[in-house]
Every structure is written in C-alpha cells, then in structure tokens.
Design a protein around this motif. Structure first.
Motif, short mmCIF file in Angstrom:
data_model
loop_
_atom_site.label_atom_id
_atom_site.label_comp_id
_atom_site.label_asym_id
_atom_site.label_seq_id
_atom_site.Cartn_x
_atom_site.Cartn_y
_atom_site.Cartn_z
N GLU A 1 3.82 6.11 7.68
CA GLU A 1 4.15 5.55 6.36
C GLU A 1 5.08 6.48 5.60
O GLU A 1 6.04 6.04 4.96
N SER B 1 9.05 5.84 4.39
CA SER B 1 9.30 6.00 2.96
C SER B 1 10.41 7.00 2.69
O SER B 1 11.33 6.73 1.91
N GLU C 1 13.94 5.89 1.03
CA GLU C 1 14.28 6.41 -0.29
C GLU C 1 15.61 7.17 -0.28
O GLU C 1 16.24 7.31 -1.32
#
Length: 333
Positions: free
Chosen positions: A286, A290, A294
């Motif tokens: 995860e 991410s 980002e």
C-alpha cells in the motif's frame, strides 16, 4: 466481484468459529463449511467445491503441511495456512510456500486490533487469489501479447508477494520483447523459489529474464528479479539507472520491500516512472503504490474488482485483462 467460497479446516472448534465469524463479515466471502482435520476436509472439499481453503498447521493425525502437500499433488486448491508458528522466516512458512500455499498467517488470537489486522490480511489474500482466477478467465478472451512499444524512457518497477505470483506470471507473459527496463521485488522469496519461477517463465516470456546484482545496469527488453530475501533492491538514478542492493532490516515484515523500491524510483525518476503491485502487498504494498502515485508517477495496484491506476490526485479503474495494455501504454510514446 463474484462470491468466494471458503472451507475452514482446524482441529479447534473455537478457532473454526472465530475464523468463520470473522471471514463472514467480509463482503463477497462466504464460509461454506468447516472441518476438524484432513479426513473430514477431504469429504467437504468433494461435497462443497470451495474456492479457497484455510488450513491449520498443527493438526493431530495428518499435519496441515502434509495435507497441503496432498492437496497440491492430487487436487490443487488455493490454501491459506494458519499457525502459531507461521510467521515470515519460520520453517513452516517456507515449507508451506514451497508447496504452494498462497498465504501464511498467525492465528487470529490476542488483542482485538491484532486479530482484526490478521483477518483483514487474510481477506485481502483471498480476494487477490480470486482476482487471479478471474484474470485467468478474462485472459481466455483477451490473452494476446501486447504489441511492441515505442518506449518513452520510463522504468517499470514491480512489487509482488506470494499471493500475487499467478497474476505476475500472466502479466509478464504478455509483455513485448522491447518492454521497458523492469525491476521486480519479490517479497520474502528465497533463491530456490525465484529460480523455480524463472524456470516456469522460461520460453513463455519474450523479454530476457535476469537475476539482479548490485550495480546491474537496467536495459530495455530485460526483466530483473530481486536476488532472494536477504537484501532490498532500489533504483539509484534515472535515466541510465542501476539496481542497488541494500542490507537493511525488513520493512513492514518484508524484504525486499516494494515501498523502498518505489520510493527510490520516485526520487530518481520523479514523474517518469511506472509501478505495479501484485498480490495483497500488505502495508508495504500500500505504501509503495501511494508513494509513487503521490510523485505523479503511474502506480497500479490490485483492488477487489481489478486494478487501480493512481497518478497524483487522478484515479482510474483498470480491469485485470487490460492491465498489461495500460501499463505498456504508460511506458510508450
């Protein structure tokens, strides 16, 4: 996503009840039966045709490991192992994964938060395995190779745990021979398992396959695999980057870490990187998706219904059958 039917096998009635109650709280998962050992499990498998089996390691009579070997030899079925000893690095875990278990977890006992975390991880593993089966079904309709690409210079980074291996193999078989330089972090996989994977892929994958070493220059048309579970793999710079091996403790219980690999790619390539997480990934997976998303790079990770592409604030659903096409599109001009 269609319903996933689970058979729970454990000699403890209390543990069967606990696991059953917890799993039935998860959407699209139904426990179709319980068994107290290998003998009853054989009967229930024949009667109920479950999609997934949860299996206790320390059962009286035939052990869970012995029964797992029997299942994989006579009637292969996705199996999740539970034990007081199935934590990463133990002999039970290594043997279970060698035999083909899709996941190994500690029994969900202890503080409520710990129990909840274990069941959530098990649920993700079950759903990922089900997604892999659906991917195979979809591939029967759309399993052709992706055409050669006009490469745009972006590297491809992949993180994969044991539950994502089938999806990873299906993905790699569709890549063109001029695929982008691809670096794969195989979480907690020892060299024996990695060599077995490469042997299975040999002749089915168009790009060249190679075990990465420290300082390996990443080249187009090659897929590089992490060299065991002793070191992390990272990308040092881009363009013209190299694989670097890092001696560091596991991250979130895994090594090599997908999040470290993806973070290094975000630092080296900025927006010009593409990453894919196969399997449940856990906390490390995860974080990997991410950190790359980002950075406004392309980050694909598994969901209940396929995959999700995240780039900055933009999020797009991607079907399992279209994943290879979309990833190569992100790597092409």
């Amino acid at each position: 996503m269609s319903e996933t039917r689970v058979l729970v096998v454990d000699d403890s009635r209390m543990m069967r009840t606990l696991i059953t109650s917890a799993l039935e709280e998860i959407r699209n998962i139904t426990v179709v039966g319980e068994a107290d050992g290998a003998d009853e499990a054989r009967e229930k498998i024949a009667q109920l045709h479950p999609d997934v089996l949860t299996l206790d390691v320390e059962m009286p009579g035939m052990s869970g490991i012995a029964f797992l070997e029997e299942i994989m030899t006579t009637r292969p079925l996705p199996v999740i192992m539970f034990s007081t000893r199935t934590t990463e690095g133990t002999g039970d875990t290594a043997e279970a994964k060698r035999l083909g278990a899709i996941g190994c977890f500690p029994k969900p006992v202890g503080p409520p938060d710990m129990m909840k975390k274990v069941i959530e991880d098990v649920a993700k593993c079950i759903k990922t395995e089900r997604e892999a089966e659906l991917t195979k079904a979809a591939a029967a309709k759309d399993d052709g190779p992706v055409p050669p690409i006009d490469w745009n210079g972006r590297p491809l980074l992949i993180g994969c745990d044991s539950s994502g291996l089938d999806a990873l193999k299906g993905f790699l078989t569709r890549l063109p021979d001029n695929c982008p330089p691809t670096l794969v972090a195989l979480q907690n996989m020892d060299m024996g398992a990695i060599y077995a994977l490469l042997g299975e892929l040999s002749g089915k994958v168009k790009p060249a396959l190679e075990i990465a070493s420290d300082g390996t220059t990443l080249a187009q048309g090659k897929i590089y695999f992490s060299p065991g579970a002793d070191k992390h793999v990272v990308l040092d710079t881009w363009p013209g980057g190299h694989c670097r091996l890092m001696e560091r403790d596991p991250v979130g219980g895994v090594r090599p870490s997908a999040s470290l690999l993806f973070a290094s790619a975000a630092k080296a390539a900025g927006e010009e990187a593409v990453g894919v997480v196969f399997g449940t990934g856990g906390e490390d997976g995860e974080r990997a998706a991410s950190v790359l998303g980002e950075a406004r790079s392309h980050a694909f990770n598994a969901t209940d219904d396929g995959y999700r592409l995240k780039r900055g604030e933009a999020v797009q659903a991607v079907s399992a059958s279209q994943l290879a096409i979309e990833v190569m599109r992100a790597c092409g001009k």
